[in-house]
Design an enzyme around this catalytic site. Structure first.
Site, PDB file in Angstrom:
ATOM      1  N   LYS A  18       7.655 -16.636  -2.198  1.00 32.68           N
ATOM      2  CA  LYS A  18       8.360 -15.533  -2.850  1.00 32.68           C
ATOM      3  C   LYS A  18       9.129 -14.712  -1.819  1.00 32.68           C
ATOM      4  O   LYS A  18       8.946 -14.864  -0.606  1.00 32.68           O
ATOM      5  CB  LYS A  18       7.365 -14.641  -3.592  1.00 32.68           C
ATOM      6  CG  LYS A  18       6.352 -13.958  -2.689  1.00 32.68           C
ATOM      7  CD  LYS A  18       5.386 -13.083  -3.489  1.00 32.68           C
ATOM      8  CE  LYS A  18       4.386 -12.405  -2.553  1.00 32.68           C
ATOM      9  NZ  LYS A  18       3.488 -11.486  -3.281  1.00 32.68           N
ATOM     10  N   TYR A  22      22.964   9.135  16.740  1.00 31.68           N
ATOM     11  CA  TYR A  22      23.059  10.268  15.823  1.00 31.68           C
ATOM     12  C   TYR A  22      22.113  11.400  16.214  1.00 31.68           C
ATOM     13  O   TYR A  22      21.081  11.179  16.840  1.00 31.68           O
ATOM     14  CB  TYR A  22      22.711   9.828  14.401  1.00 31.68           C
ATOM     15  CG  TYR A  22      23.785   9.014  13.714  1.00 31.68           C
ATOM     16  CD1 TYR A  22      25.013   9.580  13.389  1.00 31.68           C
ATOM     17  CD2 TYR A  22      23.558   7.685  13.371  1.00 31.68           C
ATOM     18  CE1 TYR A  22      25.996   8.837  12.746  1.00 31.68           C
ATOM     19  CE2 TYR A  22      24.523   6.925  12.728  1.00 31.68           C
ATOM     20  CZ  TYR A  22      25.744   7.510  12.424  1.00 31.68           C
ATOM     21  OH  TYR A  22      26.710   6.778  11.792  1.00 31.68           O
TER      22      TYR A  22
END
Length: 380
Positions: free
Chosen positions: A31, A261
């Protein structure tokens, strides 16, 4: 110079499959695109290691595996996260279905009655909740589900080939573990008293396979372990993946320079900086900012500043490296491990691995180490 690359070792997947399988049948869980490694790559390796069945969460994942040929009549696929509306539609016959309620069973039977003979008798696994209060049939409703399933068998619409559950705790001796084992054993016994004859009863996933052998039953359902993740952190499985990215820019930065940042990262001394074209959109957890490291030219190098969406800055120290030099994020000797990144991010390895983005190229090789892999191909 290529961009970020996730290299996947298929022989390592096979080795983990053989280790975890033991004497039981193997249900290989692929999955979430094979835990981020590529569903067809993981499925192919697991099949070559003897997987009897593939497992996925959703029907769409099951359909994709059938379309690629990763699942077929010899090794079908089981899907367990469905809703009744999905089951009311026509479904490929090679998809085995987990049914957690009478509503799911009723929706499937309705669809089968509208299209008699389509794909033959449907193979299903009844799914019992063993104590997670998440998916699976509550124990109080289990007798009615078993009775309804047996009635549908007599009508020639389905055959119950499995009973499945899921352990929320794989620690032997814990109250929750013992309760789950008892509930599952009771559910299997009830199914048999109802006249059902499931040949695959499966409860154990990776953690239980490693630490709770009494939960193995007829089959084991393994996904994280195929990807090399040992939930206990004891590293008893073979690492499967290596994540790398090239240095695409090098610059000299002076003391006092701001990196990235915000205003929290300023250089205390001059240094060389390297730029990697990989960020949180590609799977580097932003919460690892200020803690993460990579290996460049054989040395551990810290990341500086916040991890950005598409890039991250590395402190190269007193000497530059050539543009194009590979940085190993995890998965090579001496490099950080997947668990290191999970610890830096405050999460689990599964989260980091399945979070690796679609921009990262997947490449399958036989082995991560060695002079020349026997074969190499783009991973699907």
């Amino acid at each position: 110079m290529s961009g970020p690359t996730l290299t996947v070792a298929t022989e390592a997947i096979r080795a983990n499959a053989r280790r975890l399988r033991g004497q039981q049948e193997l249900i290989a869980v692929v999955k979430a695109d094979g835990f981020g490694l590529g569903a067809t790559t993981m499925a192919g390796a697991a099949r070559s290691a003897g997987a009897a069945l593939l497992g996925v969460a959703t029907l769409s994942e099951a359909v994709e595996l059938l379309a690629t040929g990763a699942a077929d009549a010899r090794v079908p696929v089981l899907a367990w996260l469905t809703d009744p509306d999905e089951l009311a539609a026509a479904l490929p016959a090679l998809v085995e279905l987990a049914l957690p309620s009478r509503a799911h069973l009723a929706a499937l039977l309705s669809a089968l009655r509208r299209a008699p003979g389509a794909g033959g008798v449907r193979r299903v696994h009844l799914f019992v909740d063993t104590g997670m209060s998440r998916d699976g049939c509550p124990p109080a409703d289990w007798p009615a589900l078993c009775a309804a399933a047996r009635s549908a068998e007599r009508a020639g619409l389905i055959t119950v080939v499995g009973v499945m559950g899921h352990l929320g705790c794989a620690d032997p001796g814990s109250v929750d573990h013992d309760l789950a084992k008892h509930r599952f054993a009771a559910a299997v016994a009830r199914a048999r008293r109802a006249g059902l004859r499931p040949r695959r009863c499966h409860l154990a996933a990776t953690a239980a396979c490693l630490d709770a052998p009494g939960t193995r039953h007829d089959a084991v359902r393994v996904g994280a372990g195929l990807a090399g993740i040992d939930p206990s952190g004891q590293e008893r499985l073979t690492p499967v993946a290596r994540l790398s990215a090239p240095v695409v820019q090098v610059r000299r930065a002076l003391a006092g320079a701001l990196v990235g940042y915000g205003t929290g990262t300023r250089l205390s001394a001059p240094t060389w900086l390297g730029l990697l074209p990989i960020g949180y959109a590609d799977g580097l957890p932003r919460t690892a900012s200020g803690r993460g490291e990579v290996v460049i030219a054989g040395r551990r190098r810290p990341l500086l500043g916040a991890i950005s969406m598409d890039q991250v800055v590395v402190d190269l120290g007193g000497a530059p490296v050539p543009v194009g030099t590979e940085a190993t994020v995890f998965g090579a000797p001496g490099a950080p491990t997947l668990r290191d990144w999970a610890d830096w991010a405050g999460t689990i390895e599964h989260d980091v691995l399945t979070g690796i983005g679609r921009r990262v190229r997947r490449v399958a090789v036989d082995h991560l180490a060695g002079d020349s892999p026997l074969s190499q191909q783009e991973a699907a």
